[in-house]
Design an enzyme around this catalytic site. Sequence first.
Site, mmCIF file in Angstrom:
data_model
loop_
_atom_site.group_PDB
_atom_site.id
_atom_site.type_symbol
_atom_site.label_atom_id
_atom_site.label_comp_id
_atom_site.label_asym_id
_atom_site.label_seq_id
_atom_site.Cartn_x
_atom_site.Cartn_y
_atom_site.Cartn_z
ATOM 1 N N TYR A 145 -21.120 0.028 -7.719
ATOM 2 C CA TYR A 145 -20.147 0.309 -8.779
ATOM 3 C C TYR A 145 -19.053 1.226 -8.244
ATOM 4 O O TYR A 145 -17.858 0.994 -8.474
ATOM 5 C CB TYR A 145 -20.876 0.966 -9.953
ATOM 6 C CG TYR A 145 -19.989 1.480 -11.052
ATOM 7 C CD1 TYR A 145 -19.537 0.628 -12.067
ATOM 8 C CD2 TYR A 145 -19.604 2.813 -11.109
ATOM 9 C CE1 TYR A 145 -18.730 1.100 -13.091
ATOM 10 C CE2 TYR A 145 -18.801 3.297 -12.123
ATOM 11 C CZ TYR A 145 -18.369 2.439 -13.110
ATOM 12 O OH TYR A 145 -17.580 2.912 -14.119
ATOM 13 N N LYS A 149 -14.989 0.506 -8.020
ATOM 14 C CA LYS A 149 -14.057 1.369 -8.741
ATOM 15 C C LYS A 149 -13.098 2.096 -7.793
ATOM 16 O O LYS A 149 -11.981 2.448 -8.170
ATOM 17 C CB LYS A 149 -14.831 2.387 -9.584
ATOM 18 C CG LYS A 149 -15.483 1.795 -10.830
ATOM 19 C CD LYS A 149 -14.447 1.385 -11.859
ATOM 20 C CE LYS A 149 -15.052 1.046 -13.196
ATOM 21 N NZ LYS A 149 -14.056 0.747 -14.237
#
Length: 250
Positions: A145, A149
């Site tokens: 993640y 990001k």
Amino acid sequence: MASAYISKGFQKDGRFHGKVALCTASTAGIGLAVAERLAQEGAKVVLSSRRKEKVEAAVEKLRAKKLEVSGMVCHQAKKEDRQRLIDFVTEQEWDKLFKVNVKSTFLMIRETVPHMNKEGGGAIAINSTIAALYPDAFGMFVQPYAVSKTVLTGLTKVLAPVLAKDNIRINCLAPGPINTQFLEGVYKTFYPDATSPPPAVVDMSFMRRAADPAECGAVVAFLLSDDASFITGEVIPVSGGSVLSVASAL
């Protein structure tokens, strides 16, 4: 022999929401029942068996029940088949994160900009994470993640000069611990009995608490307003001092 393997993930609605379940020998009997139950509780299930036609039939059966499943042929006795199955699951998770967090963000911006041009300009705010700024300190909790990001912070800086020509500003939010279901899923992975963010989470910031989502909303409202008319290409931490906390420890 039927077996099931579940990845770490972020629990949300079902017990296995956000997790990937790898189920072997799972096209019939107990294996199929296990796969179905895991899918019903939110897991993304990968079915496998030695025969292609059985895999396809099982996938079709569970998809007909609106369950999120995929499948591939795997003979457990063959090392190359086992490795291919593991690689398939890992690649699926990677692709899903980049599709949701990066590709969809870029496409939304690309499709929105022409409408902003007609209005003489505008402002865009996208959402990254504090882990993108300090992956060594925070990224360990959400590694794939955090990588996806981090791309958004680069996207912000690359697009800023391009969009500025059309009077469009773009900035990026980098939230720290925020009281959301996402944060709950993260800390419950490590502290399953916790009913609120544990000290290991809140002590990351000088404020010694997690923020309310409305506090992020206030920052975004500012960035989109004319009060921020000279701010573009920036990554704004909303982290209660998490960035400073990490920097002071270095």
